[in-house]
Design a protein around this motif. Structure first.
Motif, PDB file in Angstrom:
ATOM      1  N   PHE A  10       0.844  -1.189   0.000  1.00 23.68           N
ATOM      2  CA  PHE A  10       0.000   0.000   0.000  1.00 23.68           C
ATOM      3  C   PHE A  10       0.883   1.244   0.000  1.00 23.68           C
ATOM      4  O   PHE A  10       1.756   1.387   0.865  1.00 23.68           O
ATOM      5  N   VAL A  11       0.635   2.140  -0.967  1.00 21.20           N
ATOM      6  CA  VAL A  11       1.432   3.367  -1.057  1.00 21.20           C
ATOM      7  C   VAL A  11       0.502   4.559  -1.210  1.00 21.20           C
ATOM      8  O   VAL A  11      -0.562   4.465  -1.831  1.00 21.20           O
ATOM      9  N   GLU A  12       0.907   5.681  -0.633  1.00 22.10           N
ATOM     10  CA  GLU A  12       0.110   6.894  -0.697  1.00 22.10           C
ATOM     11  C   GLU A  12       0.900   8.080  -1.232  1.00 22.10           C
ATOM     12  O   GLU A  12       0.374   9.197  -1.275  1.00 22.10           O
ATOM     13  N   SER A  13       2.148   7.864  -1.613  1.00 25.57           N
ATOM     14  CA  SER A  13       2.966   8.945  -2.165  1.00 25.57           C
ATOM     15  C   SER A  13       3.918   8.372  -3.205  1.00 25.57           C
ATOM     16  O   SER A  13       4.204   7.168  -3.203  1.00 25.57           O
ATOM     17  N   ILE A  82       0.486  -3.888  -5.977  1.00 21.67           N
ATOM     18  CA  ILE A  82       0.655  -2.576  -5.356  1.00 21.67           C
ATOM     19  C   ILE A  82      -0.659  -1.818  -5.447  1.00 21.67           C
ATOM     20  O   ILE A  82      -1.192  -1.614  -6.534  1.00 21.67           O
ATOM     21  N   VAL A  83      -1.184  -1.420  -4.302  1.00 24.97           N
ATOM     22  CA  VAL A  83      -2.410  -0.630  -4.254  1.00 24.97           C
ATOM     23  C   VAL A  83      -2.026   0.824  -3.988  1.00 24.97           C
ATOM     24  O   VAL A  83      -1.418   1.135  -2.957  1.00 24.97           O
ATOM     25  N   VAL A  84      -2.360   1.696  -4.919  1.00 23.98           N
ATOM     26  CA  VAL A  84      -2.085   3.126  -4.790  1.00 23.98           C
ATOM     27  C   VAL A  84      -3.309   3.797  -4.174  1.00 23.98           C
ATOM     28  O   VAL A  84      -4.410   3.714  -4.725  1.00 23.98           O
ATOM     29  N   LEU A  85      -3.108   4.454  -3.050  1.00 30.08           N
ATOM     30  CA  LEU A  85      -4.158   5.199  -2.359  1.00 30.08           C
ATOM     31  C   LEU A  85      -3.827   6.682  -2.498  1.00 30.08           C
ATOM     32  O   LEU A  85      -3.177   7.261  -1.627  1.00 30.08           O
ATOM     33  N   PRO A  86      -4.238   7.314  -3.587  1.00 33.28           N
ATOM     34  CA  PRO A  86      -3.715   8.649  -3.909  1.00 33.28           C
ATOM     35  C   PRO A  86      -4.292   9.747  -3.013  1.00 33.28           C
ATOM     36  O   PRO A  86      -5.466   9.689  -2.616  1.00 33.28           O
ATOM     37  N   PRO A  87      -3.480  10.756  -2.693  1.00 32.38           N
ATOM     38  CA  PRO A  87      -4.007  11.948  -2.026  1.00 32.38           C
ATOM     39  C   PRO A  87      -4.795  12.786  -3.030  1.00 32.38           C
ATOM     40  O   PRO A  87      -4.933  12.405  -4.199  1.00 32.38           O
ATOM     41  N   THR A  88      -5.265  13.929  -2.591  1.00 32.12           N
ATOM     42  CA  THR A  88      -6.105  14.746  -3.471  1.00 32.12           C
ATOM     43  C   THR A  88      -5.333  15.807  -4.229  1.00 32.12           C
ATOM     44  O   THR A  88      -5.840  16.316  -5.226  1.00 32.12           O
ATOM     45  N   PRO A  90      -3.031  17.681  -6.850  1.00 33.65           N
ATOM     46  CA  PRO A  90      -2.712  17.304  -8.237  1.00 33.65           C
ATOM     47  C   PRO A  90      -1.264  16.895  -8.456  1.00 33.65           C
ATOM     48  O   PRO A  90      -0.994  15.968  -9.237  1.00 33.65           O
ATOM     49  N   MET A  91      -0.305  17.561  -7.800  1.00 37.26           N
ATOM     50  CA  MET A  91       1.099  17.232  -8.032  1.00 37.26           C
ATOM     51  C   MET A  91       1.413  15.810  -7.582  1.00 37.26           C
ATOM     52  O   MET A  91       2.084  15.054  -8.292  1.00 37.26           O
ATOM     53  N   SER A  92       0.924  15.435  -6.406  1.00 42.47           N
ATOM     54  CA  SER A  92       1.162  14.076  -5.915  1.00 42.47           C
ATOM     55  C   SER A  92       0.500  13.041  -6.818  1.00 42.47           C
ATOM     56  O   SER A  92       1.086  12.005  -7.130  1.00 42.47           O
ATOM     57  N   ARG A  93      -0.711  13.327  -7.257  1.00 48.78           N
ATOM     58  CA  ARG A  93      -1.426  12.386  -8.119  1.00 48.78           C
ATOM     59  C   ARG A  93      -0.710  12.222  -9.454  1.00 48.78           C
ATOM     60  O   ARG A  93      -0.608  11.101  -9.978  1.00 48.78           O
ATOM     61  N   GLN A  95       2.569  12.631 -10.056  1.00 48.78           N
ATOM     62  CA  GLN A  95       3.768  11.827  -9.859  1.00 48.78           C
ATOM     63  C   GLN A  95       3.423  10.356  -9.624  1.00 48.78           C
ATOM     64  O   GLN A  95       4.124   9.457 -10.108  1.00 48.78           O
ATOM     65  N   LEU A  96       2.345  10.117  -8.887  1.00 57.94           N
ATOM     66  CA  LEU A  96       1.948   8.733  -8.630  1.00 57.94           C
ATOM     67  C   LEU A  96       1.555   8.012  -9.915  1.00 57.94           C
ATOM     68  O   LEU A  96       1.863   6.821 -10.096  1.00 57.94           O
ATOM     69  N   ARG A  97       0.874   8.706 -10.808  1.00 55.72           N
ATOM     70  CA  ARG A  97       0.502   8.073 -12.080  1.00 55.72           C
ATOM     71  C   ARG A  97       1.735   7.723 -12.895  1.00 55.72           C
ATOM     72  O   ARG A  97       1.796   6.658 -13.529  1.00 55.72           O
ATOM     73  N   ARG A  98       2.722   8.611 -12.889  1.00 54.15           N
ATOM     74  CA  ARG A  98       3.961   8.309 -13.614  1.00 54.15           C
ATOM     75  C   ARG A  98       4.685   7.117 -12.990  1.00 54.15           C
ATOM     76  O   ARG A  98       5.180   6.231 -13.687  1.00 54.15           O
ATOM     77  N   MET A  99       4.754   7.109 -11.649  1.00 60.13           N
ATOM     78  CA  MET A  99       5.411   6.001 -10.963  1.00 60.13           C
ATOM     79  C   MET A  99       4.636   4.692 -11.151  1.00 60.13           C
ATOM     80  O   MET A  99       5.237   3.619 -11.267  1.00 60.13           O
ATOM     81  N   ALA A 100       3.309   4.777 -11.199  1.00 61.39           N
ATOM     82  CA  ALA A 100       2.518   3.569 -11.434  1.00 61.39           C
ATOM     83  C   ALA A 100       2.830   2.978 -12.799  1.00 61.39           C
ATOM     84  O   ALA A 100       2.901   1.745 -12.957  1.00 61.39           O
TER      85      ALA A 100
END
Length: 400
Positions: A10-13, A82-88, A90-93, A95-100
């Motif tokens: 589980f990842v959130e960042s 890997i379960v992505v639990l994204p914050p709200t 936009p910058m974090s989301r 980066q998370l999409r790129r990392m995913a």
């Protein structure tokens, strides 16, 4: 146990996701090459296998696909769910999409699960993930301080738990666990009456999560980290030396200038905005800095003020800085305030000739809302950093 579909992360960042990839890569190597138990941590030699350097403007997913293909069985033989639990924000989301995308290219099963942004989102997410949590034999946690993550641990039956770095917070996590304290982020102050009532109501969940994260006779707990932490009895500490990052990216092309690394200490209410602006201005003049790599949580208004006051080029990275720096181009000197990167960049940039320097936070910069722990925690981040250059005191502007 072999990492497989029975391993649930589980990842959130973005940084947590990067460190899950590092952990999975380490599991795919020979046991002797998985990094030593932490204590006296030797610096790993730079890997010099030929990997084509991606173009400076290439995307994260493209870079991952062109920066070298791993040898058979090197880090991709053991896929993780890997379960992505994204914050709200936009910058974090972003980066998370790129990392995913990079994680999928590595062969991992990545699931995007919204758990925020609506009144019913947390409950829906808990219902969707509960069965997977109960079935998992190993759970990898990116943020043990997250209340949602603590809720997910309640039904967990896993015999193995792994905590990967969520930055310097790992240092505080292990220390609080050892002292038997409730898990609380270091920069959080006491709060008001309502906040304390909520803490009391949540205490049973927090307590159960803390017990889940404590090693026991039938429960193995590993911390996979780049941070200098002292393990608890029965806890396995494994070094994250960014072997996956070094194998996939770079080495980078170096520029002649100096790069500054931003921090979100203003946004978290720890550092006064005017004092921070003064500090960045002084560092820019003293070191001839030309670029400022913004933290993903830094506000656009603050970054605009910094640019106008210093002339720095503001760069908003689309991937964690460890990957951006390793991919290059990057300055021969990187200056940061006390933060995660003063511990991670020396590993990620090992052997490249880049100097990482750290500027202390003057206690006078702290706000009245900063927690009592803030001063000692920030000093500890700097004092325990390895292979970094401590800037002289005059590099940090005095108050006023």
């Amino acid at each position: 146990m072999n990492p497989s579909a029975s391993t649930l992360a589980f990842v959130e960042s973005p940084v947590q996701l990067l460190n899950v990839l590092e952990w999975a890569y380490a599991q795919g190597t020979a046991p002797a090459d998985r990094g030593p138990l932490l204590g006296a941590v030797p610096r790993q030699p730079e890997r010099t296998a030929a990997h084509p350097q991606p173009a400076a403007g290439s995307t994260g997913s493209t870079a991952a696909g062109t920066a070298g293909t791993p040898a058979a069985g090197a880090g991709t033989a053991h896929p993780v769910r890997i379960v992505v639990l994204p914050p709200t924000d936009p910058m974090s989301r972003g980066q998370l999409r790129r990392m995913a995308g990079i994680a999928r290219n590595e062969g991992h099963d990545v699931h995007w699960q919204e758990a925020r942004g609506g009144a019913g989102a947390p409950l829906k997410a808990l219902a969707a993930l509960g069965g997977q949590v109960r079935r998992a034999r190993r759970i990898v946690v990116g943020d043990p301080f997250s209340r949602f993550m603590q809720l997910l641990l309640v039904p967990a039956r896993a015999a193995e738990l792994v905590v990967v770095d969520d930055g310097t917070a790992t240092m505080e996590f292990v220390a609080q666990l050892g002292r038997g304290e409730r898990l609380r982020r270091w920069h959080r102050s006491g709060g008001g009456v309502l906040s304390r009532v909520r803490e009391l109501a949540y205490a049973p969940v927090s307590g159960r999560a803390r017990r889940r994260l404590t090693p026991g006779r039938r429960r193995r707990v590993e911390v996979f980290t780049s941070m200098p932490v002292v393990p608890l009895p029965g806890m396995e500490l494994r070094l994250n030396d960014f072997a996956w990052t070094r194998a996939r990216f770079g080495p980078p092309r170096l520029t002649k200038g100096t790069d500054l690394v931003g921090t979100s200490l203003v946004e978290t209410g720890v550092v006064d905005p005017d004092r921070y602006l003064d500090a960045v201005r002084a560092l820019t003049l003293e070191h001839g800095a030309t670029r400022y790599f913004a933290h993903r949580r830094e506000s656009p208004e603050k970054l605009r003020m910094l640019s106008e006051a210093t002339g720095l080029e503001i760069v908003r990275p689309d991937l964690p800085l460890e990957l951006i720096a390793r991919r290059g181009p990057v300055g021969r000197t990187i200056v940061s305030f006390p933060s995660t990167v003063v511990h991670t960049l020396p590993y990620a940039l090992s052997g490249t000739g880049v100097t990482v320097a750290v500027c202390d936070i003057d206690p006078e910069w702290l706000t009245g809302a900063a927690s009592a722990r803030a001063r000692s925690f920030l000093a500890g981040v700097t004092d325990t950093a390895r292979d970094v250059h401590r800037l002289p005191a005059q590099a940090a502007p005095a108050a006023g």
